[in-house]
Enzyme design. Structure first.
Site, PDB file in Angstrom:
ATOM      1  N   GLU A   1      -4.676  19.621   8.938  1.00 52.91           N
ATOM      2  CA  GLU A   1      -5.672  18.589   8.644  1.00 52.91           C
ATOM      3  C   GLU A   1      -6.841  19.185   7.848  1.00 52.91           C
ATOM      4  O   GLU A   1      -7.303  18.608   6.864  1.00 52.91           O
ATOM      5  CB  GLU A   1      -6.163  17.983   9.967  1.00 52.91           C
ATOM      6  CG  GLU A   1      -6.927  16.696   9.801  1.00 52.91           C
ATOM      7  CD  GLU A   1      -7.384  16.137  11.150  1.00 52.91           C
ATOM      8  OE1 GLU A   1      -7.078  16.734  12.195  1.00 52.91           O
ATOM      9  OE2 GLU A   1      -8.057  15.092  11.141  1.00 52.91           O
TER      10      GLU A   1
ATOM     11  N   GLY B   1     -13.170  10.810  14.519  1.00 58.19           N
ATOM     12  CA  GLY B   1     -13.604  10.251  15.790  1.00 58.19           C
ATOM     13  C   GLY B   1     -13.307  11.208  16.937  1.00 58.19           C
ATOM     14  O   GLY B   1     -14.060  11.284  17.907  1.00 58.19           O
TER      15      GLY B   1
ATOM     16  N   THR C   1     -13.022  17.508  14.460  1.00 58.80           N
ATOM     17  CA  THR C   1     -13.773  17.804  13.233  1.00 58.80           C
ATOM     18  C   THR C   1     -13.255  19.101  12.635  1.00 58.80           C
ATOM     19  O   THR C   1     -12.837  20.006  13.366  1.00 58.80           O
ATOM     20  CB  THR C   1     -15.299  17.870  13.538  1.00 58.80           C
ATOM     21  OG1 THR C   1     -15.992  17.931  12.294  1.00 58.80           O
ATOM     22  CG2 THR C   1     -15.684  19.073  14.385  1.00 58.80           C
ATOM     23  N   GLN C   2     -13.228  19.157  11.300  1.00 65.36           N
ATOM     24  CA  GLN C   2     -12.654  20.320  10.617  1.00 65.36           C
ATOM     25  C   GLN C   2     -13.667  20.980   9.681  1.00 65.36           C
ATOM     26  O   GLN C   2     -14.468  20.289   9.053  1.00 65.36           O
ATOM     27  CB  GLN C   2     -11.442  19.914   9.758  1.00 65.36           C
ATOM     28  CG  GLN C   2     -10.194  19.572  10.538  1.00 65.36           C
ATOM     29  CD  GLN C   2     -10.308  18.244  11.270  1.00 65.36           C
ATOM     30  OE1 GLN C   2     -10.201  18.164  12.497  1.00 65.36           O
ATOM     31  NE2 GLN C   2     -10.557  17.184  10.535  1.00 65.36           N
TER      32      GLN C   2
HETATM   33  O1  LIG Z   1      -9.782  12.178  12.281  1.00 67.36           O
HETATM   34  P1  LIG Z   1      -9.717  11.586  13.652  1.00 67.36           P
HETATM   35  O2  LIG Z   1     -10.518  12.372  14.630  1.00 67.36           O
HETATM   36  O3  LIG Z   1      -8.335  11.309  14.107  1.00 67.36           O
HETATM   37  O4  LIG Z   1     -10.470  10.163  13.578  1.00 67.36           O
HETATM   38  P2  LIG Z   1     -10.432   9.063  12.419  1.00 67.36           P
HETATM   39  O5  LIG Z   1      -9.696   9.529  11.250  1.00 67.36           O
HETATM   40  O6  LIG Z   1     -10.018   7.779  13.015  1.00 67.36           O
HETATM   41  O7  LIG Z   1     -11.964   8.982  12.052  1.00 67.36           O
HETATM   42  P3  LIG Z   1     -12.644   8.370  10.727  1.00 67.36           P
HETATM   43  O8  LIG Z   1     -12.928   9.480   9.805  1.00 67.36           O
HETATM   44  O9  LIG Z   1     -11.916   7.198  10.226  1.00 67.36           O
HETATM   45  O10 LIG Z   1     -13.990   7.874  11.354  1.00 67.36           O
HETATM   46  C1  LIG Z   1     -14.796   8.802  11.997  1.00 67.36           C
HETATM   47  C2  LIG Z   1     -15.706   8.102  12.921  1.00 67.36           C
HETATM   48  O11 LIG Z   1     -16.597   7.278  12.180  1.00 67.36           O
HETATM   49  C3  LIG Z   1     -16.581   5.980  12.704  1.00 67.36           C
HETATM   50  N1  LIG Z   1     -16.909   5.069  11.607  1.00 67.36           N
HETATM   51  C4  LIG Z   1     -16.105   4.484  10.700  1.00 67.36           C
HETATM   52  N2  LIG Z   1     -16.810   3.730   9.849  1.00 67.36           N
HETATM   53  C5  LIG Z   1     -18.102   3.867  10.220  1.00 67.36           C
HETATM   54  C6  LIG Z   1     -19.324   3.344   9.760  1.00 67.36           C
HETATM   55  O12 LIG Z   1     -19.383   2.537   8.718  1.00 67.36           O
HETATM   56  N3  LIG Z   1     -20.447   3.703  10.388  1.00 67.36           N
HETATM   57  C7  LIG Z   1     -20.419   4.536  11.438  1.00 67.36           C
HETATM   58  N4  LIG Z   1     -19.319   5.060  11.937  1.00 67.36           N
HETATM   59  C8  LIG Z   1     -18.171   4.733  11.344  1.00 67.36           C
HETATM   60  C9  LIG Z   1     -15.225   5.796  13.326  1.00 67.36           C
HETATM   61  O13 LIG Z   1     -15.250   4.802  14.323  1.00 67.36           O
HETATM   62  C10 LIG Z   1     -15.005   7.175  13.910  1.00 67.36           C
HETATM   63  O14 LIG Z   1     -15.681   7.296  15.125  1.00 67.36           O
HETATM   64 CA   LIG Z   2      -9.534  11.568  10.171  1.00 70.41          CA
END
Ligand SMILES: O=P(O)(O)OP(=O)(O)OP(=O)(O)OC[C@H]1O[C@@H](n2cnc3c(O)ncnc32)[C@H](O)[C@@H]1O
Ligand SMILES: [Ca+2]
Length: 498
Positions: free
Chosen positions: A174, A203, A206-207
């Protein structure tokens, strides 16, 4: 003498000078056409496509990439042509009703069918990669994770695309593919330029990935990924912190507040006036915190905001462990990290949050960033809701925490200083494509980035432009001369005689 001149004037055959001019002119035209043909091969009209589904912890997104059909031998540019956000939560949330995970993808798959031309569909690879949400589900309930994959596979196999499989990416993959994406889109790989580090905040994980002169992989081989791309060798440092995505980090922070099993929890990371009743079972439902669930807890607790940035920073710090490090240097939790180096692109939640807070300008001194965030956190919840009536309330309630978490992770966790903070750029897209691991993943699986540099055009661009320009000027000059000799022979003779 005059008879001779008359004969010459009437002679229909061109003089040797005219012949030389014509020959040079013809050579110039042939050379011009040859160079132009060699340099400008026909512009490809058709595209090929690839589809990647990013099954993240919070949601799934579909990305469609395209590249010129005649240039898929590593020279054509791959770009994002369409994206689709799957409605609802991430696939890991369907553990108890897996069929819904498959169902959830149908709408975006429909959009993909509309975007990719029908005749290309069968040769369009389709991948699904799952990240930290599925990693966590796999830890607590591997059979549920298998069922979710089964449901997702069934849905994707029925599509007209060439389905290539669904799997969980390792944290290393990732991080590394996120780095490839950023540097590919910035044209840094092909040109062998200094690279940009990648910071991804999801969510659930983090990398951090970057190249450092301080790192050869020997001190911590698990953090080392080696690439040979376009003839250059890269030894990349990468690490993925499971549970340190912003949703799981929030759970860890609130878990720290609720160790006493209280019914009321005062939280400095939420605005004053914020008051929500929450379930202990929901808070402790993830393996990131489940081990720390107090034995005797009531069913619910009142989560009450206090709005204090300094105090919030202190509780956020408490989820990082700085005590043990068996390497020459560590970020946190005993994880090796070499010296930070070069510029960084920070995307996903880094961007969403800092963009909302109007803090993407990293030329702003770090102290000013903190002051602004402190003011924001101190604003009452009622006022915040009035100021942002259209923003998703869950996100809105959490921006104070999220901003504080981001600054703490960057400065305390990764060791960015007031000086190196300005090396970070908060980004969402690069040249129209989203920053994230998906493009790098597809480029890798389709062998679209060659290990060796591709053949360069027959001439460097500057050389080509110079030759064409000189030839054109020469040609125009010769044609003018020729025209003068043919249409005004007397005039040119006169000049000769004089
Ligand atoms: O990589 P992983 O950990 O599997 O998670 P993810 O891929 O689902 O994570 P995202 O980057 O899509 O989103 C990161 C976080 O930001 C949140 N998020 C998405 N859109 C957002 C916005 O407009 N404002 C604030 N937070 C947001 C979302 O709910 C996640 O908690
Ligand atoms: Ca992601």
């Amino acid at each position: 003498m005059s008879a001779q001149r008359e004969m010459k004037e009437k002679n229909p055959w061109p003089t040797p000078v005219t012949i030389i001019i014509i020959v040079i002119g013809v050579i110039a035209i042939v050379a011009l056409v040859t160079v132009a043909v060699l340099q400008n091969k026909p512009v490809p009209q058709k595209y090929k496509y690839g589809i990647v589904l990013d099954a993240g912890s919070s949601h799934t997104a579909l990305y469609i990439y395209q590249w010129p059909a005649e240039k898929d031998n590593n020279t054509g540019r791959v770009e994002q042509t369409h994206s689709c956000k799957v409605k609802g939560k991430g696939i890991s949330s369907y553990a108890s009703e897996p069929w819904k995970a498959g169902e959830s993808l149908k709408e975006c798959m429909g959009e993909a069918e509309e975007t990719v031309p029908k005749e290309r569909a069968h040769e369009t690879p389709l991948y699904l990669g799952a990240t930290a949400g599925m990693r966590l589900l796999d830890i607590v309930n591997s059979s549920a994770s298998k069922n979710v994959f089964q449901a997702v596979e069934n849905a994707l196999r029925n599509s007209p695309f060439s389905y290539q499989g669904a799997r969980i990416l390792s944290g290393q993959e990732e991080g590394a593919f996120g780095w490839v994406t950023v540097n590919y889109l910035d044209d840094r790989l092909k040109q062998g330029l200094k690279t940009t580090g990648a910071l991804d905040l999801g969510g659930a994980s983090t990398q951090i990935s970057f190249i450092s002169n301080d790192f050869d992989g020997s001190e911590s081989p698990i953090n080392s990924v080696n690439f040979r791309l376009y003839g250059n060798d890269y030894n990349l440092y990468t690490h993925s912190f499971l549970c340190y995505g912003k949703d799981q980090a929030l759970k860890m922070v609130v878990a720290n507040h609720t160790q006493s099993g209280a019914t009321t929890v005062l939280d400095p990371c939420f605005h004053s006036g914020y008051n929500e009743t929450k379930n202990y079972s929901v808070l402790y439902d993830s393996p990131c915190v489940s081990g720390r669930k107090p034995q005797e807890v009531p069913e619910k607790f009142d989560h009450i905001g206090k709005g204090n940035f300094q105090e919030c920073q202190e509780v956020v710090k408490s989820v990082f462990n700085f005590t043990s490090c068996k390497y020459s240097r560590c970020s946190f939790n005993g994880v090796f990290q070499p010296l930070l180096q070069g510029p960084f692109g920070a995307f996903s939640a880094y961007y969403f949050v800092m963009n909302f807070l109007n803090l993407t300008d990293t030329s702003m001194p770090l102290e000013t960033v903190k002051e602004k965030l402190s003011q924001y956190c101190a604003t009452s919840w009622d006022k915040i809701k009035i100021q942002h009536p259209t923003v998703n309330v869950k996100y809105l309630a959490e921006y104070c925490f999220s901003g504080t978490y981001i600054l703490t992770l960057l400065t305390e966790g990764y060791d960015f200083t007031a000086v190196t903070y300005s090396n970070i750029k908060f980004i969402k897209k690069i040249k129209g494509s989203d920053a994230g691991w998906t493009l790098g993943y597809m480029l890798n699986l389709t062998n679209m980035i060659p290990a060796e540099a591709p053949d360069s055009p027959p001439l460097p661009h500057a050389g080509y432009v110079s030759i064409v320009t000189i030839m054109t000027i020469l040609l125009i000059g010769l044609l003018l001369l020729l025209a003068l000799r043919i249409f005004w022979p007397r005039c040119s003779k006169k000049t000769q005689i004089v």
